[in-house]
Design a protein around this motif. Structure first.
Motif, PDB file in Angstrom:
ATOM      1  N   ALA A   1     -10.199  -2.647   0.778  1.00  8.66           N
ATOM      2  CA  ALA A   1     -10.111  -1.384   0.048  1.00  8.66           C
ATOM      3  C   ALA A   1     -10.275  -0.223   1.018  1.00  8.66           C
ATOM      4  CB  ALA A   1     -11.183  -1.316  -1.034  1.00  8.66           C
ATOM      5  N   THR A   2      -9.571   0.853   0.767  1.00 13.21           N
ATOM      6  CA  THR A   2      -9.653   2.043   1.605  1.00 13.21           C
ATOM      7  C   THR A   2     -10.773   2.939   1.103  1.00 13.21           C
ATOM      8  OG1 THR A   2      -7.280   1.940   2.004  1.00 13.21           O
ATOM      9  CG2 THR A   2      -8.385   4.015   2.503  1.00 13.21           C
TER      10      THR A   2
ATOM     11  N   ILE B   1       0.870  -1.171   0.000  1.00  8.00           N
ATOM     12  CA  ILE B   1       0.000   0.000   0.000  1.00  8.00           C
ATOM     13  C   ILE B   1       0.906   1.220   0.000  1.00  8.00           C
ATOM     14  CG2 ILE B   1      -1.762   1.267   1.264  1.00  8.00           C
ATOM     15  CD1 ILE B   1      -2.661  -1.329   2.506  1.00  8.00           C
TER      16      ILE B   1
ATOM     17  N   THR C   1      -8.635   1.278 -10.875  1.00 10.86           N
ATOM     18  CA  THR C   1      -8.454   2.289  -9.840  1.00 10.86           C
ATOM     19  C   THR C   1      -9.816   2.785  -9.400  1.00 10.86           C
ATOM     20  OG1 THR C   1      -6.331   2.984 -10.778  1.00 10.86           O
ATOM     21  CG2 THR C   1      -7.411   4.515  -9.281  1.00 10.86           C
TER      22      THR C   1
ATOM     23  N   TRP D   1      -1.946  -3.581  -4.126  1.00  7.23           N
ATOM     24  CA  TRP D   1      -2.788  -2.398  -4.022  1.00  7.23           C
ATOM     25  C   TRP D   1      -1.914  -1.160  -3.868  1.00  7.23           C
ATOM     26  CZ3 TRP D   1      -8.218  -2.436  -3.583  1.00  7.23           C
ATOM     27  CH2 TRP D   1      -8.790  -3.703  -3.532  1.00  7.23           C
ATOM     28  N   SER D   2      -2.392  -0.055  -4.388  1.00  8.85           N
ATOM     29  CA  SER D   2      -1.761   1.228  -4.083  1.00  8.85           C
ATOM     30  C   SER D   2      -2.851   2.268  -3.946  1.00  8.85           C
ATOM     31  CB  SER D   2      -0.777   1.657  -5.185  1.00  8.85           C
ATOM     32  OG  SER D   2      -1.429   1.820  -6.421  1.00  8.85           O
ATOM     33  N   GLY D   3      -2.761   3.067  -2.870  1.00 10.72           N
ATOM     34  CA  GLY D   3      -3.787   4.062  -2.631  1.00 10.72           C
ATOM     35  C   GLY D   3      -3.229   5.464  -2.747  1.00 10.72           C
TER      36      GLY D   3
ATOM     37  N   THR E   1      -7.633   4.152  -4.765  1.00  9.02           N
ATOM     38  CA  THR E   1      -6.946   2.890  -4.533  1.00  9.02           C
ATOM     39  C   THR E   1      -6.860   2.115  -5.828  1.00  9.02           C
ATOM     40  OG1 THR E   1      -7.903   2.797  -2.308  1.00  9.02           O
ATOM     41  CG2 THR E   1      -6.936   0.772  -3.162  1.00  9.02           C
TER      42      THR E   1
END
Length: 269
Positions: free
Chosen positions: A169-170, A3, A128, A33-35, A175
């Protein structure tokens, strides 16, 4: 799992190799994942996909869909999302997004891009999202030729990848979910390789092995699983070497295709 903030200047936080209690094999990997806290420019990226990055129809590289030229994107039987500038709570965050908002009149929202890709050649998948409230939007693959255990001759089903079954998930933050092809999926119809159904998702490799003749006819996003109103935004969708973005106010450069079922355009709200 990783993250990280994807916007320039944001603080980066990494949590390596968190598996959320899922099996540790590569076949059951949940993907990464990347937020980004308030950026819709966090592209899911494009890369060579497993078993052929150019699998399926459509352009290779960046592609832009608009309400005037959706590039083949459409809804099947139910309501479509709207093209907007960005989520209500994070205005001015980028080039645009699709707004998925359910209500009693439209309890489900979906948007799909047609393709003709053997399931065994599923490329890299990513999207995304910005979850405002409710469950997260799901990435889906529509299939024909699957081995239906109820003897349906069409072999139709939809495979579903859900964030809450592959991590967390945020909410109210951009995200990106990547490597979905390595995650856990379930089928909307009874097919071979998925005995546990929705409650016991399995790897795509397991489904493919049990359904060698299945073909992907469309990929896309679906929101709406309960009577509770839900709202989310999608800024990118990746299928193999193609990453789609969605712009509300330009003519776009999407691939040639039907504009039937195109979503409307509006400002976020």
């Amino acid at each position: 799992m990783t993250i990280r903030a994807t916007r320039s200047g944001a603080v980066t936080v990494c949590a390596a190799s968190l598996l959320f209690g899922l099996p540790g094999s590569a076949a059951a990997s949940t993907g990464s994942w990347s937020g980004s806290a308030g950026s819709s420019s966090g592209s899911a990226g494009s890369s060579s996909g497993s078993a052929g990055s150019s699998a399926g129809s459509g352009p290779c590289g960046p592609a832009v869909a608009t309400p005037f030229n959706p590039g083949g994107w459409r809804s099947y039987e139910i309501a479509a999302p709207r093209y907007v500038d960005g989520p209500d709570s994070a205005p001015g965050t980028g080039s645009g997004a699709l707004k998925f908002e359910t209500n009693p009149v439209a309890p489900k929202i979906q948007y799909f891009q047609p393709t003709a890709t053997p399931l065994r050649q599923t490329p890299n998948l990513a999207y995304t999202m910005y979850v405002d409230h409710g469950l997260e939007p799901a990435f889906q693959l529509r299939l024909t030729g699957a081995n239906r255990t109820d003897d349906d001759p069409t072999g139709f089903t939809t495979l579903v990848w859900q964030p809450h079954r592959n991590g967390t998930a945020t909410t109210r933050q951009w995200t990106t979910a990547t490597a979905l092809e390595n995650g856990l999926w379930w089928s909307t119809r009874p097919i071979a390789g998925t005995p546990g159904g929705q409650s016991q998702p399995v790897s795509l490799a397991t489904i493919t092995a049990a359904n060698p003749n299945a073909r992907i006819t469309a990929y896309g996003i679906n929101l709406g699983t309960s009577a509770t109103p839900e709202k989310s935004y999608i800024s990118t969708v990746t299928f193999g070497c193609t990453t789609w973005t969605f712009a509300p106010g330009s003519t776009g450069s999407g691939s040639a295709g039907s504009s039937s079922g195109s979503a409307g355009s509006s400002s976020a709200g």
